[in-house]
Write an enzyme that holds these catalytic residues in place. Sequence first.
Site, PDB file in Angstrom:
ATOM      1  N   GLY A  17      30.122  47.165  33.786  1.00  0.00           N
ATOM      2  CA  GLY A  17      30.546  46.682  35.097  1.00  0.00           C
ATOM      3  C   GLY A  17      30.522  47.816  36.102  1.00  0.00           C
ATOM      4  O   GLY A  17      31.303  47.835  37.054  1.00  0.00           O
ATOM      5  N   ARG A  24      33.560  50.581  41.968  1.00  0.00           N
ATOM      6  CA  ARG A  24      33.257  51.164  43.277  1.00  0.00           C
ATOM      7  C   ARG A  24      34.522  51.621  43.996  1.00  0.00           C
ATOM      8  O   ARG A  24      34.534  52.678  44.638  1.00  0.00           O
ATOM      9  CB  ARG A  24      32.503  50.163  44.144  1.00  0.00           C
ATOM     10  CG  ARG A  24      31.081  49.859  43.668  1.00  0.00           C
ATOM     11  CD  ARG A  24      30.396  48.872  44.591  1.00  0.00           C
ATOM     12  NE  ARG A  24      30.232  49.447  45.925  1.00  0.00           N
ATOM     13  CZ  ARG A  24      30.951  49.094  46.998  1.00  0.00           C
ATOM     14  NH1 ARG A  24      31.900  48.176  46.900  1.00  0.00           N
ATOM     15  NH2 ARG A  24      30.726  49.670  48.169  1.00  0.00           N
ATOM     16  N   HIS A 178      47.454  50.027  35.689  1.00  0.00           N
ATOM     17  CA  HIS A 178      47.418  51.158  36.624  1.00  0.00           C
ATOM     18  C   HIS A 178      48.797  51.528  37.145  1.00  0.00           C
ATOM     19  O   HIS A 178      49.007  52.652  37.596  1.00  0.00           O
ATOM     20  CB  HIS A 178      46.467  50.864  37.788  1.00  0.00           C
ATOM     21  CG  HIS A 178      46.956  49.836  38.757  1.00  0.00           C
ATOM     22  ND1 HIS A 178      46.716  48.493  38.598  1.00  0.00           N
ATOM     23  CD2 HIS A 178      47.671  49.962  39.897  1.00  0.00           C
ATOM     24  CE1 HIS A 178      47.259  47.833  39.594  1.00  0.00           C
ATOM     25  NE2 HIS A 178      47.841  48.691  40.402  1.00  0.00           N
ATOM     26  N   ASP A 235      50.014  37.328  36.943  1.00  0.00           N
ATOM     27  CA  ASP A 235      49.294  38.435  37.574  1.00  0.00           C
ATOM     28  C   ASP A 235      50.131  39.698  37.685  1.00  0.00           C
ATOM     29  O   ASP A 235      49.595  40.810  37.638  1.00  0.00           O
ATOM     30  CB  ASP A 235      48.825  38.006  38.969  1.00  0.00           C
ATOM     31  CG  ASP A 235      47.898  39.024  39.614  1.00  0.00           C
ATOM     32  OD1 ASP A 235      46.890  39.400  38.973  1.00  0.00           O
ATOM     33  OD2 ASP A 235      48.171  39.452  40.750  1.00  0.00           O
ATOM     34  N   HIS A 240      52.818  44.299  35.094  1.00  0.00           N
ATOM     35  CA  HIS A 240      53.299  45.408  35.922  1.00  0.00           C
ATOM     36  C   HIS A 240      54.824  45.502  35.935  1.00  0.00           C
ATOM     37  O   HIS A 240      55.406  46.547  35.636  1.00  0.00           O
ATOM     38  CB  HIS A 240      52.794  45.265  37.351  1.00  0.00           C
ATOM     39  CG  HIS A 240      51.313  45.328  37.497  1.00  0.00           C
ATOM     40  ND1 HIS A 240      50.510  46.073  36.662  1.00  0.00           N
ATOM     41  CD2 HIS A 240      50.471  44.742  38.391  1.00  0.00           C
ATOM     42  CE1 HIS A 240      49.248  45.944  37.027  1.00  0.00           C
ATOM     43  NE2 HIS A 240      49.204  45.146  38.065  1.00  0.00           N
TER      44      HIS A 240
END
Length: 483
Positions: A17, A24, A178, A235, A240
């Site tokens: 990917g 990116r 993250h 999500d 998280h």
Amino acid sequence: MVSRVIPVEPFDLVIFGGTGDLARRKILPGLYRRFQAGQMTDDSRIIGAARGELSDEAFRNLVAEAIAEFLPKTQQDPAAIADFLKRLQYVAVDAQGENGWPQLKALVRDDVVQAFYFSVAPALFGDLASRLTAHGIAGPQARVVVEKPFGRDLATAKALNATLAQHFAESQIYRIDHYLGKETVQNLMAVRFANILFEPLWKSEYVDHVQITVAETVSVEGRGAYYDTSGAMRDMVQNHLMQLLCLIAMEPPYHFDPNAVRDEKLKVIRALDPVRPEDIVRGQYVGLKGQASYLEDAENKNSKTESYIALKLHISNWRWKGTPFYLRTGKRLRARASEIAITFREPPHSIFDDAEGWRENVLVIRLQPDEGMNLKVMIKEPGPGGMRLTQVPLDMSFADALGEAAQDVPDAYERLIMDVIRGNQTLFMRGDEVEAAWAWADPIIEGWERRGERPQPYDPGSSGPEDALMLMHRDGRRWREIR
């Protein structure tokens, strides 16, 4: 204070990917920053892999454009960028076919650290894992990085774990979140376990309640189709916010060791009580002043998916029995802010007459923006006229306290990718940890789906639905202002 940079071993990092949005925006610019900081050796290489046909030069141009777009000008050194791009190569690979795999095998060395980043849909994890081993590309010490969503319920999470386990040992699998790469999140452990000042007070005897807030100003526009199949619970909360809760509530591990830390986090998840329906508030932002509603962004006028959720949780163990944890997260809220606030109890007896002026001590850990910590304490209000109390902050902004070192703090993805190369799994989720989180979340989701509940509407730019305020008001508490 000068930030120390310790180079990692030579490596080959393959990004499946490699032309996608995450690569990116985060992965490739982050790797350039680590190269610029001197953390990558000259013989380390980054290999982009995707279905599209690209030359090495075209891939390098794509990466140069990403660095220009997603990093500030002050971090763009033309000479360093040119040198970094020399370490990039590209191969077109079909994840579900055989095209490109022999070419990839010819590129990946077996005498350096091998890392494979699956920056693709989870449906492709099994295909990539099986072909990496079938073609003899991944050696016995290879590491694979997998992105969330890691399943959408317990059954799919178990299936993904089982698929990866057919090809890689648990010690080779890095499930990335993250949030755990943020500097302040890691400082939670340092504040707790490196300072005798806080650890004796870190329990229900002294802590009145804990608030965890992750507020976003953005809508789901552009990713509404994906978001409508997940919602705020899947999500954000299940991963998280759950990780932040674990770091706050966990017992001291015997050592700062990956499995020791993750063992203690797992105990917290397993100690969570079932959540009562009345302790859950779900919301959905409406359209206002020409701005689209959630239903319009999701392109589903009948959607019952939440863009906001608030919950009251309890942990049934000796340390936290009786102390509520309030969690909330949502889109299109008043401000972008992520913080953890530990509110301590009032003293058992006040010797001062100014009872109305009393405020609790609060330790606030700001994750974003303006990372830092703030401890609110009571002092005497300056001036004559008796002993009047007022609350003041003892503020530590990382930018102020650490000076230039704070400006060079790696982005979360930068830190976590370097941890993969080092072989350090401390900040990555273990398979049983993921499954335990889903085992807790599934009954909550199944409950509101069974009841057919619709989320409550809330205005963009607000703090969420009114009932979320009542979730705390009925306990005699208040949410902290989102700002």
